[in-house]
Every structure is written in C-alpha cells, then in structure tokens.
Design a protein around this motif. Structure first.
Motif, short mmCIF file in Angstrom:
data_model
loop_
_atom_site.label_atom_id
_atom_site.label_comp_id
_atom_site.label_asym_id
_atom_site.label_seq_id
_atom_site.Cartn_x
_atom_site.Cartn_y
_atom_site.Cartn_z
N ILE A 90 0.86 -1.18 0.00
CA ILE A 90 0.00 0.00 0.00
C ILE A 90 0.90 1.23 0.00
N ASN A 91 0.76 2.06 -1.05
CA ASN A 91 1.48 3.32 -1.12
C ASN A 91 0.65 4.36 -0.39
N LEU A 92 1.16 4.92 0.70
CA LEU A 92 0.38 5.89 1.45
C LEU A 92 0.26 7.22 0.70
N ARG A 93 1.34 7.67 0.13
CA ARG A 93 1.36 8.89 -0.67
C ARG A 93 2.46 8.72 -1.70
N ASP A 94 2.44 9.58 -2.72
CA ASP A 94 3.49 9.48 -3.74
C ASP A 94 4.87 9.56 -3.12
N ASP A 95 5.05 10.42 -2.13
CA ASP A 95 6.37 10.60 -1.50
C ASP A 95 6.41 10.00 -0.09
N GLY A 96 5.36 9.25 0.28
CA GLY A 96 5.29 8.71 1.63
C GLY A 96 5.79 7.28 1.72
N PRO A 97 5.73 6.74 2.90
CA PRO A 97 6.19 5.36 3.10
C PRO A 97 5.20 4.36 2.53
N ASP A 98 5.65 3.15 2.34
CA ASP A 98 4.78 2.05 1.93
C ASP A 98 4.45 1.21 3.16
N VAL A 99 3.27 0.61 3.14
CA VAL A 99 2.85 -0.31 4.20
C VAL A 99 2.56 -1.64 3.52
N TYR A 100 2.89 -2.72 4.19
CA TYR A 100 2.66 -4.05 3.63
C TYR A 100 1.72 -4.83 4.54
N ASP A 101 0.69 -5.42 3.95
CA ASP A 101 -0.19 -6.33 4.66
C ASP A 101 0.22 -7.74 4.24
N THR A 102 0.45 -8.60 5.22
CA THR A 102 0.96 -9.94 4.92
C THR A 102 0.02 -11.01 5.47
N PRO A 103 0.07 -12.20 4.90
CA PRO A 103 -0.73 -13.30 5.45
C PRO A 103 -0.23 -13.67 6.84
N GLY A 104 -1.14 -14.14 7.69
CA GLY A 104 -0.75 -14.63 9.00
C GLY A 104 -0.38 -16.09 8.94
N LEU A 105 -0.05 -16.63 10.07
CA LEU A 105 0.27 -18.05 10.17
C LEU A 105 -0.97 -18.79 10.63
N LEU A 106 -1.40 -19.77 9.87
CA LEU A 106 -2.56 -20.57 10.24
C LEU A 106 -2.10 -21.78 11.04
N GLN A 107 -2.70 -21.96 12.19
CA GLN A 107 -2.38 -23.09 13.04
C GLN A 107 -3.32 -24.25 12.71
N PRO A 108 -2.78 -25.40 12.31
CA PRO A 108 -3.65 -26.55 12.01
C PRO A 108 -4.52 -26.89 13.22
#
Length: 141
Positions: A43-61
């Motif tokens: 996710i680009n917050l702004r053209d000159d801003g930081p990026d944020v990443y959403d990642t998958p979690g760990l699924l427990q069997p």
C-alpha cells in the motif's frame, strides 16, 4: 481485529480517509475468517510517503478459526468486550465459562491481578484450584 483491519485503520488515519495510490479502491480485504490475505499487499500511502505491507498470518492446524465457516465465526465473535480484573492468589483459578481455566500455581508476591477481555455472555468464575473440577461440573456439565 486482524492485521488487515489494523492496516485499513492505519492507512485511513494517515491519509485522512483519502484513497491510496494503486489499482484497488481504498482498503485491503479484511474478514473475520483467518487466511483472507493470501499474499503480500503493498500500500502506497502517498506518492512521496512510506509504503505499508499487509501480509498473510500463520494458520495453526486445528485452530478453531480454520474449521468454522464465515457464518459461524460471525456468530461467536463478540461485538463488544467487557473488561474484568480479578485478584487471583496462589492456589486459585478462574474458570472462563466452560472454555478455559487460568490457574495461579506460584505467586511469590502473594497474588496477580489478571485482566480478562471477554464477551458479555462469558461467565468468569473465580474459585480455588482444588475445587475447580467440581465447580466446572456444577456449572457446565
């Protein structure tokens, strides 16, 4: 609130609710079901801003969230939580409905203050550890 919901709120707060740059309209997919995020989402917050990443979690069997349907998860997920703090001494425990037992085995300072965030329908039952099995059977068997 999972990671994707948190990312949505953080992005919304950072951008003042504006759409973020990218193909998708504002917000990443979020759900009460675990495993909704299948890959890394940038996710680009702004053209000159930081990026944020959403990642998958760990699924427990075998985890409850992996075997329930979306409808079942919605039914058991509380809309509001009560905050309850109890003083629990050595040799005491707290029964969380018929779901769990939290026992203080050793308390060098005498006791612990335990704070529980629970659904309003979940009953907390403080009792002595030696009476816990009988209290459980009386209340939940």
């Amino acid at each position: 609130c999972g990671k994707s919901s948190f990312v949505n709120r953080a992005v919304g707060a950072y951008s003042g609710g504006q759409n973020y740059k990218g193909v998708k309209a504002w917000g990443v997919t979020a759900s009460a079901s675990p495993g909704t995020t299948l890959g890394v989402v940038k996710i680009n917050l702004r053209d000159d801003g930081p990026d944020v990443y959403d990642t998958p979690g760990l699924l427990q069997p075998g985890a409850l969230g992996t075997v329930l349907t979306e409808e079942e998860l919605q039914a058991i997920t509380p809309k509001k939580l009560d905050v309850v703090t109890l003083r629990v001494s050595e040799g005491q425990c707290v029964l969380l409905g018929g779901l769990a037992r939290v026992e203080v085995v050793d308390a060098p300072l005498g006791a612990f203050f335990l704070t529980f965030y629970v659904a309003p329908t979940l009953t907390l039952h403080p009792t002595s550890a030696k009476n816990a099995d009988a209290a459980f059977r009386e209340k939940h068997a």
